[in-house]
Design a protein around this motif. Sequence first.
Motif, PDB file in Angstrom:
ATOM      1  N   VAL A 182       1.337  -0.447   0.463  1.00 24.83           N
ATOM      2  CA  VAL A 182      -0.064  -0.054   0.622  1.00 24.83           C
ATOM      3  C   VAL A 182      -0.478   0.845  -0.538  1.00 24.83           C
ATOM      4  O   VAL A 182      -1.564   0.688  -1.111  1.00 24.83           O
ATOM      5  CB  VAL A 182      -0.283   0.644   1.984  1.00 24.83           C
ATOM      6  CG1 VAL A 182      -1.637   1.308   2.058  1.00 24.83           C
ATOM      7  CG2 VAL A 182      -0.106  -0.350   3.123  1.00 24.83           C
ATOM      8  N   VAL A 183       0.394   1.769  -0.908  1.00 25.46           N
ATOM      9  CA  VAL A 183       0.100   2.661  -2.028  1.00 25.46           C
ATOM     10  C   VAL A 183       0.047   1.882  -3.335  1.00 25.46           C
ATOM     11  O   VAL A 183      -0.887   2.027  -4.132  1.00 25.46           O
ATOM     12  CB  VAL A 183       1.150   3.797  -2.115  1.00 25.46           C
ATOM     13  CG1 VAL A 183       0.977   4.606  -3.384  1.00 25.46           C
ATOM     14  CG2 VAL A 183       1.069   4.682  -0.891  1.00 25.46           C
ATOM     15  N   ILE A 184       1.036   1.023  -3.558  1.00 24.85           N
ATOM     16  CA  ILE A 184       1.086   0.241  -4.793  1.00 24.85           C
ATOM     17  C   ILE A 184      -0.119  -0.690  -4.880  1.00 24.85           C
ATOM     18  O   ILE A 184      -0.740  -0.830  -5.933  1.00 24.85           O
ATOM     19  CB  ILE A 184       2.410  -0.556  -4.874  1.00 24.85           C
ATOM     20  CG1 ILE A 184       3.581   0.398  -5.040  1.00 24.85           C
ATOM     21  CG2 ILE A 184       2.365  -1.547  -6.026  1.00 24.85           C
ATOM     22  CD1 ILE A 184       4.943  -0.270  -4.894  1.00 24.85           C
ATOM     23  N   ASP A 185      -0.485  -1.314  -3.762  1.00 23.35           N
ATOM     24  CA  ASP A 185      -1.624  -2.224  -3.749  1.00 23.35           C
ATOM     25  C   ASP A 185      -2.925  -1.481  -4.054  1.00 23.35           C
ATOM     26  O   ASP A 185      -3.830  -2.042  -4.657  1.00 23.35           O
ATOM     27  CB  ASP A 185      -1.716  -2.928  -2.396  1.00 23.35           C
ATOM     28  CG  ASP A 185      -2.776  -4.006  -2.381  1.00 23.35           C
ATOM     29  OD1 ASP A 185      -2.807  -4.820  -3.335  1.00 23.35           O
ATOM     30  OD2 ASP A 185      -3.577  -4.042  -1.423  1.00 23.35           O
ATOM     31  N   GLY A 186      -3.001  -0.223  -3.649  1.00 21.13           N
ATOM     32  CA  GLY A 186      -4.193   0.577  -3.925  1.00 21.13           C
ATOM     33  C   GLY A 186      -4.370   0.889  -5.398  1.00 21.13           C
ATOM     34  O   GLY A 186      -5.472   1.235  -5.838  1.00 21.13           O
ATOM     35  N   LEU A 187      -3.322   0.776  -6.187  1.00 20.86           N
ATOM     36  CA  LEU A 187      -3.398   1.047  -7.621  1.00 20.86           C
ATOM     37  C   LEU A 187      -3.906  -0.148  -8.419  1.00 20.86           C
ATOM     38  O   LEU A 187      -4.126  -0.035  -9.621  1.00 20.86           O
ATOM     39  CB  LEU A 187      -2.017   1.444  -8.156  1.00 20.86           C
ATOM     40  CG  LEU A 187      -1.416   2.719  -7.577  1.00 20.86           C
ATOM     41  CD1 LEU A 187       0.002   2.908  -8.090  1.00 20.86           C
ATOM     42  CD2 LEU A 187      -2.278   3.922  -7.927  1.00 20.86           C
ATOM     43  N   GLN A 188      -4.094  -1.296  -7.777  1.00 23.38           N
ATOM     44  CA  GLN A 188      -4.524  -2.498  -8.480  1.00 23.38           C
ATOM     45  C   GLN A 188      -5.929  -2.304  -9.016  1.00 23.38           C
ATOM     46  O   GLN A 188      -6.710  -1.592  -8.412  1.00 23.38           O
ATOM     47  CB  GLN A 188      -4.459  -3.711  -7.540  1.00 23.38           C
ATOM     48  CG  GLN A 188      -3.083  -3.975  -6.987  1.00 23.38           C
ATOM     49  CD  GLN A 188      -2.033  -4.223  -8.051  1.00 23.38           C
ATOM     50  OE1 GLN A 188      -2.315  -4.782  -9.083  1.00 23.38           O
ATOM     51  NE2 GLN A 188      -0.833  -3.775  -7.803  1.00 23.38           N
ATOM     52  N   PRO A 189      -6.309  -2.857 -10.086  1.00 24.58           N
ATOM     53  CA  PRO A 189      -5.664  -3.892 -10.881  1.00 24.58           C
ATOM     54  C   PRO A 189      -4.751  -3.344 -11.969  1.00 24.58           C
ATOM     55  O   PRO A 189      -4.374  -4.081 -12.871  1.00 24.58           O
ATOM     56  CB  PRO A 189      -6.848  -4.644 -11.490  1.00 24.58           C
ATOM     57  CG  PRO A 189      -7.878  -3.581 -11.688  1.00 24.58           C
ATOM     58  CD  PRO A 189      -7.684  -2.621 -10.536  1.00 24.58           C
ATOM     59  N   LEU A 190      -4.390  -2.079 -11.897  1.00 25.85           N
ATOM     60  CA  LEU A 190      -3.496  -1.520 -12.907  1.00 25.85           C
ATOM     61  C   LEU A 190      -2.121  -2.159 -12.825  1.00 25.85           C
ATOM     62  O   LEU A 190      -1.629  -2.466 -11.741  1.00 25.85           O
ATOM     63  CB  LEU A 190      -3.347  -0.008 -12.713  1.00 25.85           C
ATOM     64  CG  LEU A 190      -4.621   0.835 -12.817  1.00 25.85           C
ATOM     65  CD1 LEU A 190      -4.308   2.267 -12.437  1.00 25.85           C
ATOM     66  CD2 LEU A 190      -5.199   0.741 -14.210  1.00 25.85           C
ATOM     67  N   GLU A 191      -1.498  -2.352 -13.970  1.00 24.22           N
ATOM     68  CA  GLU A 191      -0.113  -2.848 -13.998  1.00 24.22           C
ATOM     69  C   GLU A 191       0.802  -1.668 -13.681  1.00 24.22           C
ATOM     70  O   GLU A 191       0.723  -0.616 -14.310  1.00 24.22           O
ATOM     71  CB  GLU A 191       0.213  -3.422 -15.373  1.00 24.22           C
ATOM     72  CG  GLU A 191       1.628  -3.940 -15.514  1.00 24.22           C
ATOM     73  CD  GLU A 191       1.914  -5.140 -14.626  1.00 24.22           C
ATOM     74  OE1 GLU A 191       3.084  -5.289 -14.219  1.00 24.22           O
ATOM     75  OE2 GLU A 191       1.000  -5.918 -14.338  1.00 24.22           O
ATOM     76  N   LEU A 192       1.658  -1.845 -12.724  1.00 21.71           N
ATOM     77  CA  LEU A 192       2.548  -0.781 -12.292  1.00 21.71           C
ATOM     78  C   LEU A 192       3.669  -0.611 -13.306  1.00 21.71           C
ATOM     79  O   LEU A 192       4.361  -1.568 -13.638  1.00 21.71           O
ATOM     80  CB  LEU A 192       3.115  -1.137 -10.916  1.00 21.71           C
ATOM     81  CG  LEU A 192       3.568   0.009 -10.035  1.00 21.71           C
ATOM     82  CD1 LEU A 192       2.426   0.967  -9.765  1.00 21.71           C
ATOM     83  CD2 LEU A 192       4.095  -0.528  -8.725  1.00 21.71           C
TER      84      LEU A 192
END
Length: 184
Positions: A52-62
Amino acid sequence: MPSRIRGLSGKLLWLTIAFVMLAEILIFAPSVATMRQRWLQDRLNTAAAASVVIDGLQPLELPRGVQDSALATTGTKAIVLRKDGTSQLLAVTEMPNEVDAAFDLAEYSEFGSIRDALYTLFFGGDRLLRVYGPIAEASDVTVEIVIDEAPLRKAMLGYARNILVVSLIISVITAFLMFLAINR
């Protein structure tokens, strides 16, 4: 051996230990299956929170470091988020060629759970598992993880050892109390 232990009360002592251990064996299989289910669900919940946290950072490349930290924290090799009919690979160490077994935690039968738990306990430890399930009960968002089976098996062996020790203690205490009751 003293004559009291060889007599009827002694035989009852050994029978009591045997029957209590038999009852514990019948309880053991569902218990270890529940422990395995909870262990897998805990890993899935942790990965769901991270997703959920990682998805919230989209569209940035992790960044690779963040992906590695998320995977290390969750104890997984890959985290995939499925929503709105699409799959999104959120973090992965290296894409596995194939997984050895897949488990849908939302659709898991009691007997299937017992069978899989006993297989993991006695023969497992070297497989790559794909585990998936919804983030919440009423949610259509699914999280999927790929994990090694070795940590699960290690946890299950520790659990089984603890159950064995407690079962032996219960059976010996029960048998001793029966022995005392008959001799009094």
